[in-house]
Scaffold this motif. Sequence first.
Motif, PDB file in Angstrom:
ATOM      1  N   GLY A 132       0.783  -1.230   0.000  1.00  0.00           N
ATOM      2  CA  GLY A 132       0.000   0.000   0.000  1.00  0.00           C
ATOM      3  C   GLY A 132       0.813   1.277   0.000  1.00  0.00           C
ATOM      4  O   GLY A 132       0.303   2.341   0.351  1.00  0.00           O
ATOM      5  N   LEU A 133       2.087   1.195  -0.394  1.00  0.00           N
ATOM      6  CA  LEU A 133       2.944   2.383  -0.362  1.00  0.00           C
ATOM      7  C   LEU A 133       3.498   2.743  -1.732  1.00  0.00           C
ATOM      8  O   LEU A 133       4.537   3.395  -1.837  1.00  0.00           O
ATOM      9  CB  LEU A 133       4.117   2.160   0.612  1.00  0.00           C
ATOM     10  CG  LEU A 133       3.742   2.031   2.090  1.00  0.00           C
ATOM     11  CD1 LEU A 133       4.991   1.752   2.921  1.00  0.00           C
ATOM     12  CD2 LEU A 133       3.060   3.296   2.601  1.00  0.00           C
ATOM     13  N   GLY A 134       2.756   2.357  -2.762  1.00  0.00           N
ATOM     14  CA  GLY A 134       3.223   2.621  -4.119  1.00  0.00           C
ATOM     15  C   GLY A 134       3.561   4.077  -4.373  1.00  0.00           C
ATOM     16  O   GLY A 134       4.548   4.382  -5.051  1.00  0.00           O
ATOM     17  N   SER A 135       2.795   4.972  -3.780  1.00  0.00           N
ATOM     18  CA  SER A 135       3.028   6.394  -4.053  1.00  0.00           C
ATOM     19  C   SER A 135       4.001   7.027  -3.053  1.00  0.00           C
ATOM     20  O   SER A 135       4.213   8.236  -3.073  1.00  0.00           O
ATOM     21  CB  SER A 135       1.699   7.148  -4.062  1.00  0.00           C
ATOM     22  OG  SER A 135       1.012   6.917  -2.861  1.00  0.00           O
ATOM     23  N   TRP A 136       4.599   6.220  -2.188  1.00  0.00           N
ATOM     24  CA  TRP A 136       5.531   6.735  -1.185  1.00  0.00           C
ATOM     25  C   TRP A 136       6.975   6.305  -1.440  1.00  0.00           C
ATOM     26  O   TRP A 136       7.851   6.522  -0.587  1.00  0.00           O
ATOM     27  CB  TRP A 136       5.099   6.268   0.210  1.00  0.00           C
ATOM     28  CG  TRP A 136       3.816   6.896   0.661  1.00  0.00           C
ATOM     29  CD1 TRP A 136       2.549   6.521   0.325  1.00  0.00           C
ATOM     30  CD2 TRP A 136       3.677   8.031   1.524  1.00  0.00           C
ATOM     31  NE1 TRP A 136       1.627   7.340   0.922  1.00  0.00           N
ATOM     32  CE2 TRP A 136       2.296   8.283   1.662  1.00  0.00           C
ATOM     33  CE3 TRP A 136       4.591   8.859   2.193  1.00  0.00           C
ATOM     34  CZ2 TRP A 136       1.793   9.323   2.440  1.00  0.00           C
ATOM     35  CZ3 TRP A 136       4.093   9.890   2.963  1.00  0.00           C
ATOM     36  CH2 TRP A 136       2.703  10.117   3.079  1.00  0.00           C
ATOM     37  N   GLN A 148       3.744   3.014   8.367  1.00  0.00           N
ATOM     38  CA  GLN A 148       4.256   3.012   6.995  1.00  0.00           C
ATOM     39  C   GLN A 148       5.712   2.540   6.957  1.00  0.00           C
ATOM     40  O   GLN A 148       6.113   1.799   6.062  1.00  0.00           O
ATOM     41  CB  GLN A 148       4.124   4.405   6.381  1.00  0.00           C
ATOM     42  CG  GLN A 148       2.679   4.789   6.071  1.00  0.00           C
ATOM     43  CD  GLN A 148       2.574   6.230   5.591  1.00  0.00           C
ATOM     44  OE1 GLN A 148       3.266   7.123   6.078  1.00  0.00           O
ATOM     45  NE2 GLN A 148       1.690   6.461   4.627  1.00  0.00           N
ATOM     46  N   ARG A 151       5.789  -1.062   7.136  1.00  0.00           N
ATOM     47  CA  ARG A 151       5.415  -1.670   5.854  1.00  0.00           C
ATOM     48  C   ARG A 151       6.598  -1.660   4.883  1.00  0.00           C
ATOM     49  O   ARG A 151       6.797  -2.614   4.117  1.00  0.00           O
ATOM     50  CB  ARG A 151       4.205  -0.950   5.256  1.00  0.00           C
ATOM     51  CG  ARG A 151       2.913  -1.317   6.002  1.00  0.00           C
ATOM     52  CD  ARG A 151       1.688  -0.837   5.263  1.00  0.00           C
ATOM     53  NE  ARG A 151       1.259   0.488   5.695  1.00  0.00           N
ATOM     54  CZ  ARG A 151       0.546   1.340   4.952  1.00  0.00           C
ATOM     55  NH1 ARG A 151       0.197   1.000   3.720  1.00  0.00           N
ATOM     56  NH2 ARG A 151       0.194   2.506   5.427  1.00  0.00           N
TER      57      ARG A 151
HETATM   58  P1  ADP Z   1      -1.793   3.111  -2.386  1.00  0.00           P
HETATM   59  O1  ADP Z   1      -2.186   4.299  -3.213  1.00  0.00           O
HETATM   60  O2  ADP Z   1      -1.007   2.104  -3.158  1.00  0.00           O
HETATM   61  O3  ADP Z   1      -2.903   2.521  -1.580  1.00  0.00           O
HETATM   62  P2  ADP Z   1      -0.723   5.050  -0.594  1.00  0.00           P
HETATM   63  O4  ADP Z   1       0.653   5.219  -0.028  1.00  0.00           O
HETATM   64  O5  ADP Z   1      -1.218   6.080  -1.516  1.00  0.00           O
HETATM   65  O6  ADP Z   1      -0.733   3.627  -1.290  1.00  0.00           O
HETATM   66  O7  ADP Z   1      -1.759   4.867   0.627  1.00  0.00           O
HETATM   67  C1  ADP Z   1      -1.370   4.671   1.951  1.00  0.00           C
HETATM   68  C2  ADP Z   1      -2.085   5.647   2.871  1.00  0.00           C
HETATM   69  O8  ADP Z   1      -1.480   6.923   2.774  1.00  0.00           O
HETATM   70  C3  ADP Z   1      -3.543   5.834   2.550  1.00  0.00           C
HETATM   71  O9  ADP Z   1      -4.271   5.957   3.754  1.00  0.00           O
HETATM   72  C4  ADP Z   1      -3.593   7.152   1.735  1.00  0.00           C
HETATM   73  O10 ADP Z   1      -4.800   7.837   1.954  1.00  0.00           O
HETATM   74  C5  ADP Z   1      -2.429   7.921   2.336  1.00  0.00           C
HETATM   75  N1  ADP Z   1      -1.732   8.754   1.340  1.00  0.00           N
HETATM   76  C6  ADP Z   1      -1.353   8.387   0.107  1.00  0.00           C
HETATM   77  N2  ADP Z   1      -0.717   9.376  -0.536  1.00  0.00           N
HETATM   78  C7  ADP Z   1      -0.676  10.432   0.323  1.00  0.00           C
HETATM   79  C8  ADP Z   1      -0.129  11.743   0.270  1.00  0.00           C
HETATM   80  N3  ADP Z   1       0.509  12.209  -0.803  1.00  0.00           N
HETATM   81  N4  ADP Z   1      -0.269  12.537   1.362  1.00  0.00           N
HETATM   82  C9  ADP Z   1      -0.894  12.083   2.444  1.00  0.00           C
HETATM   83  N5  ADP Z   1      -1.424  10.847   2.556  1.00  0.00           N
HETATM   84  C10 ADP Z   1      -1.335  10.024   1.514  1.00  0.00           C
END
Ligand code: ADP
Length: 233
Positions: A132-136, A148, A151
């Motif tokens: 669940g951390l694809g965007s991180w 996180q 993870r």
């Molecule tokens: P995925 O999109 O693959 O589920 P995310 O890292 O986006 O993975 O999601 C993990 C958590 O972090 C979720 O609860 C999401 O709402 C939150 N999140 C994702 N991107 C951001 C961001 N840029 N800023 C703050 N919170 C975020």
Amino acid sequence: KVIMHLQNIKKVYHIGGEDFAALNEVSLTIKEGDFIALMGPSGSGKSTLMNILGCLDRPTSGIYELDGEEVSHLSDDNLAMTRNRKIGFVFQNFNLLSRVSALHNVALPLVYAGVDKKEREARAIALLTSVGLGSWANHQPNELSGGQQQRVAIARALVNNPHIIMADEPTGNLDTKSSKEIMGIFETLHERHHTIILVTHEPEIAACADRQLLMCDGRITRDEGKGVSMDVV
Ligand code: ADP
Ligand code: ADP
């Protein structure tokens, strides 16, 4: 299939001229796909047992077979090689490198495995996405919450495709919500037939496992799960 087999394992420390058995004749069979919670009071020998199971340390005497191979007598290099191939580790304090991104934390073990950069990054991204951390991926640990960061640590533990995951108090520094998310990931790994061994003090965490081991004074004193309960001593 048996993945870990301990027979009459002793670990003796010499303290102030005296011998002290941190593990005293421990025998244990772990099957592929077992999800084990290791419990017991402080000083009962949990870390010592985890270190031996994880090929980080050797017993003083006894037999340890990992995946059918007797490992107690391997050289340091061979023991490290076996460990890196077969076991992923997760820690209470995450143990991430603070100055590099989540992506690089996950990809780093693949540098030592000789995997090229493109494949390293592809695998790290895939694993981060799976937790669940694809965007991180490009964030450093200090920009992530505790849950996180853990993870990321789980993604790193999986990067060499180990069959066994060992975790020492993986939720010990997390709030209830993050703990549940982390245990959800372990449950998914369990469903995918990974063997999981985790140390915990928390009964609710232990209840997620399907087998609970209790240690006391260097012995396993209780082994229960799947409706079977057995006092070992
Ligand atoms: P995925 O999109 O693959 O589920 P995310 O890292 O986006 O993975 O999601 C993990 C958590 O972090 C979720 O609860 C999401 O709402 C939150 N999140 C994702 N991107 C951001 C961001 N840029 N800023 C703050 N919170 C975020
Ligand atoms: P737990 O993880 O259950 O708290 P440990 O495996 O860390 O227990 O320790 C078991 C016992 O072995 C304790 O009494 C501890 O003091 C002792 N012990 C652990 N490591 C060492 C060491 N390196 N040298 C001497 N004694 C040790």
